[in-house]
Design a protein around this motif. Structure first.
Motif, short mmCIF file in Angstrom:
data_model
loop_
_atom_site.label_atom_id
_atom_site.label_comp_id
_atom_site.label_asym_id
_atom_site.label_seq_id
_atom_site.Cartn_x
_atom_site.Cartn_y
_atom_site.Cartn_z
N PRO A 104 17.20 -10.03 -12.92
CA PRO A 104 16.08 -10.46 -12.08
C PRO A 104 14.70 -10.12 -12.66
O PRO A 104 14.53 -9.10 -13.34
N HIS A 105 13.75 -10.99 -12.36
CA HIS A 105 12.36 -10.76 -12.73
C HIS A 105 11.77 -9.77 -11.74
O HIS A 105 11.69 -10.05 -10.55
N LEU A 106 11.34 -8.58 -12.23
CA LEU A 106 10.91 -7.52 -11.32
C LEU A 106 9.53 -6.98 -11.68
O LEU A 106 9.24 -5.80 -11.47
N TRP A 107 8.68 -7.84 -12.24
CA TRP A 107 7.27 -7.49 -12.43
C TRP A 107 6.63 -7.70 -11.07
O TRP A 107 6.14 -8.78 -10.75
N ALA A 108 6.62 -6.65 -10.24
CA ALA A 108 6.43 -6.89 -8.81
C ALA A 108 5.97 -5.64 -8.10
O ALA A 108 5.81 -4.57 -8.71
N GLY A 109 5.79 -5.77 -6.78
CA GLY A 109 5.53 -4.64 -5.92
C GLY A 109 6.82 -3.96 -5.50
O GLY A 109 7.92 -4.41 -5.83
N ALA A 110 6.68 -2.89 -4.72
CA ALA A 110 7.83 -2.07 -4.36
C ALA A 110 8.92 -2.83 -3.61
O ALA A 110 10.11 -2.70 -3.96
N PRO A 111 8.60 -3.64 -2.58
CA PRO A 111 9.70 -4.32 -1.87
C PRO A 111 10.51 -5.22 -2.78
O PRO A 111 11.75 -5.25 -2.70
N LEU A 140 2.02 2.78 -4.05
CA LEU A 140 2.22 2.27 -2.70
C LEU A 140 3.37 2.95 -1.96
O LEU A 140 3.44 2.89 -0.74
N VAL A 141 4.27 3.62 -2.70
CA VAL A 141 5.43 4.24 -2.05
C VAL A 141 5.49 5.72 -2.37
O VAL A 141 4.96 6.18 -3.38
N GLU A 142 6.17 6.45 -1.50
CA GLU A 142 6.30 7.90 -1.68
C GLU A 142 7.26 8.24 -2.81
O GLU A 142 7.09 9.26 -3.49
N GLU A 143 8.27 7.41 -3.01
CA GLU A 143 9.31 7.72 -3.99
C GLU A 143 8.78 7.56 -5.43
O GLU A 143 7.92 6.72 -5.70
N THR A 144 9.32 8.36 -6.34
CA THR A 144 9.02 8.24 -7.76
C THR A 144 10.03 7.31 -8.41
O THR A 144 11.25 7.50 -8.27
N ILE A 146 3.43 4.01 1.79
CA ILE A 146 2.32 4.88 2.19
C ILE A 146 1.29 3.98 2.87
O ILE A 146 0.53 3.27 2.21
N GLU A 147 1.30 3.97 4.18
CA GLU A 147 0.52 2.97 4.91
C GLU A 147 -0.98 3.14 4.74
O GLU A 147 -1.73 2.16 4.81
N ARG A 148 -1.44 4.36 4.47
CA ARG A 148 -2.89 4.53 4.25
C ARG A 148 -3.32 3.84 2.95
O ARG A 148 -4.46 3.34 2.85
N VAL A 149 -2.43 3.80 1.94
CA VAL A 149 -2.74 3.09 0.70
C VAL A 149 -2.80 1.59 0.98
O VAL A 149 -3.71 0.89 0.51
N LEU A 150 -1.84 1.10 1.75
CA LEU A 150 -1.84 -0.31 2.12
C LEU A 150 -3.12 -0.67 2.86
O LEU A 150 -3.78 -1.68 2.54
N GLU A 151 -3.48 0.12 3.84
CA GLU A 151 -4.68 -0.15 4.64
C GLU A 151 -5.95 -0.11 3.80
O GLU A 151 -6.86 -0.91 3.97
N THR A 152 -5.98 0.82 2.84
CA THR A 152 -7.15 0.95 1.98
C THR A 152 -7.36 -0.29 1.13
O THR A 152 -8.51 -0.72 0.90
N HIS A 153 -6.28 -0.89 0.68
CA HIS A 153 -6.38 -1.99 -0.29
C HIS A 153 -6.07 -3.38 0.29
O HIS A 153 -6.03 -4.36 -0.44
N ALA A 154 -5.85 -3.45 1.60
CA ALA A 154 -5.64 -4.74 2.25
C ALA A 154 -6.94 -5.53 2.26
O ALA A 154 -8.01 -4.99 2.64
N GLN A 155 -6.89 -6.78 1.88
CA GLN A 155 -8.08 -7.63 1.84
C GLN A 155 -8.38 -8.22 3.22
O GLN A 155 -7.48 -8.57 3.96
N ARG A 156 -9.64 -8.31 3.54
CA ARG A 156 -10.05 -8.93 4.79
C ARG A 156 -10.14 -10.44 4.59
O ARG A 156 -10.87 -10.91 3.74
N LEU A 157 -9.38 -11.17 5.35
CA LEU A 157 -9.32 -12.64 5.19
C LEU A 157 -10.03 -13.35 6.33
O LEU A 157 -10.09 -12.84 7.44
#
Length: 389
Positions: free
Chosen positions: A315-322, A353-357, A378-389
């Motif tokens: 699989p292509h996994l150049w991606a975010g954590a999920p 974005l995630v707690e795990e290493t 880490i929801e505070r990281v998500l909230e910090t970098h979420a774009q306002r649309l």
């Protein structure tokens, strides 16, 4: 376990200037993704990811709007465990009930691109929820895992012929990798420039390290064939996306022109596209991206096609954590998988974005044991970098 809320964000995390690289996509200054949160009425939260670009090479405003205002409302009240039924409902649209009873797909016209990216995000989140609700990792729900660790390859390689050897050697030292991937194609111009970089890489690494090359679909069929002849003595492990994904017949022509295995699929959506690749003998290795191909559900179906045609899955996994963690579970469960992509370019969408290493040791990646997909946002990281649309 009914779906209560659905919320998506365009998350954009800056990449430090000294870790940015340039390829045919341009200079990547941020890592972007559509990150999805689904919560059930009993408080279980699942995380998903949808993708329509690599790194900062695209915009996610439309995809996030689709998830929040078109897809999300159709999910509220549904049983979160009805993963396949939800997938088919979103794919077939207003005809989903008739399609279900008839036993074959009757999809909407807009059944590719952003539509499948949105389905991918939902599907990943629902598998996360199901695993958490049962207290088991997703791989167990997919049929079990074949190993607790799997081989990984270091994915990067943008330097010039003079520096590529040192760059790839640094990858080997960082995680004990036995395989590396470098970029070729339009970023170099003529095929002979890419070929010179590949020969320099082989000279620096010796014969025992696998080298893959990725052209991002930027060659013509003629130039891809020229490139294969120029590197015929370099013993490449695979040639990835030699030509545009839309030209499956052209890819088959490239495959027939040399002895280098062809890998492709990060630009393909659904099992139907991969069926065509298999029937046309266009590829040796399938590379579905869980955040674009249709999620975990569809990636497993694609893996079954690979297995049936005696092909392999990477699989292509150049991606975010999920997406990345989804890939780990898919590889753990699929009989066709054999290696995991690990980005050695800057990727804050995983590491910040995630707690795990997430780390490679002795060239191997551990398969998560925790319930669900096995990561904690880490929801505070998500909230910090979420774009306002």
């Amino acid at each position: 376990m009914r779906i209560k809320t659905v919320q998506a964000w365009w998350v954009r995390i800056p990449i430090e200037a000294n870790r940015q690289h340039r390829s045919d996509f341009g200079r990547l200054t941020t890592f972007d993704a559509a990150i999805l949160r689904i919560e059930t009425d009993d408080g279980i939260v699942g995380w998903g990811e949808g993708k329509n670009a690599a790194g900062s090479a695209g915009s996610y405003g439309t995809l996030v709007h689709m998830l929040n205002y078109e897809v999300g409302p159709r999910l509220v009240g549904r049983d979160a465990a009805d993963i396949s039924a939800v997938w088919e409902m979103l794919y077939n649209g207003v005809r989903h009930e008739k399609a279900a009873m008839s036993g074959h797909a009757m999809p909407e016209l807009s059944r590719r691109g952003l539509s499948i990216a949105a389905i991918s995000a939902v599907d990943i989140a629902l598998w996360d929820i199901l695993g958490k609700s049962l207290g088991v990792p997703v791989w167990k729900l997919l049929g079990g895992r074949k190993a607790d660790r799997l081989p990984a390859y270091a994915s990067g390689g943008w330097e010039s012929a003079e520096k590529i050897g040192g760059q790839l050697q640094s990858y080997l030292a960082s995680g004990g990798f036995k395989a590396v991937k470098m970029r070729v194609g339009a970023m170099d111009g003529a095929p002979y420039v890419s070929a010179a970089r590949v020969r320099a890489a082989r000279k620096a690494l010796g014969p025992s390290v696998d080298i893959m090359v990725d052209a991002h679909g930027t060659y013509t069929v003629a130039d891809a064939k020229r490139f294969i002849q120029l590197v015929r003595d370099c013993d490449l492990a695979w040639f990835e996306e030699p030509v545009i994904a839309d030209d499956k017949a052209g890819m088959a022509e490239v495959r027939a022109a040399g002895n280098v295995p062809i890998a492709t699929g990060e630009s393909e959506a659904t099992r139907f596209a991969f069926r065509d690749l298999a029937v046309l003998r266009s590829a040796d290795i399938f590379q579905p991206d869980p955040a674009f191909c249709g999620g975990i559900t569809e990636a497993m179906r694609i893996g079954a096609i690979a297995s049936a045609f005696n092909l392999r899955l990477a699989p292509h996994l150049w991606a975010g954590a999920p997406c990345f963690f989804s890939g780990l579970h898919i590889c753990a469960a699929s009989p066709a998988s054999f290696v995991v992509e690990y980005s050695v370019g800057a990727n804050p969408m995983i590491h910040d974005l995630v707690e795990e290493t997430v780390a490679v040791k002795d060239g191997m990646l551990e398969i998560p044991d925790k319930p669900g997909l096995g990561f904690t946002i880490i929801e505070r990281v998500l909230e910090t970098h979420a774009q306002r649309l």
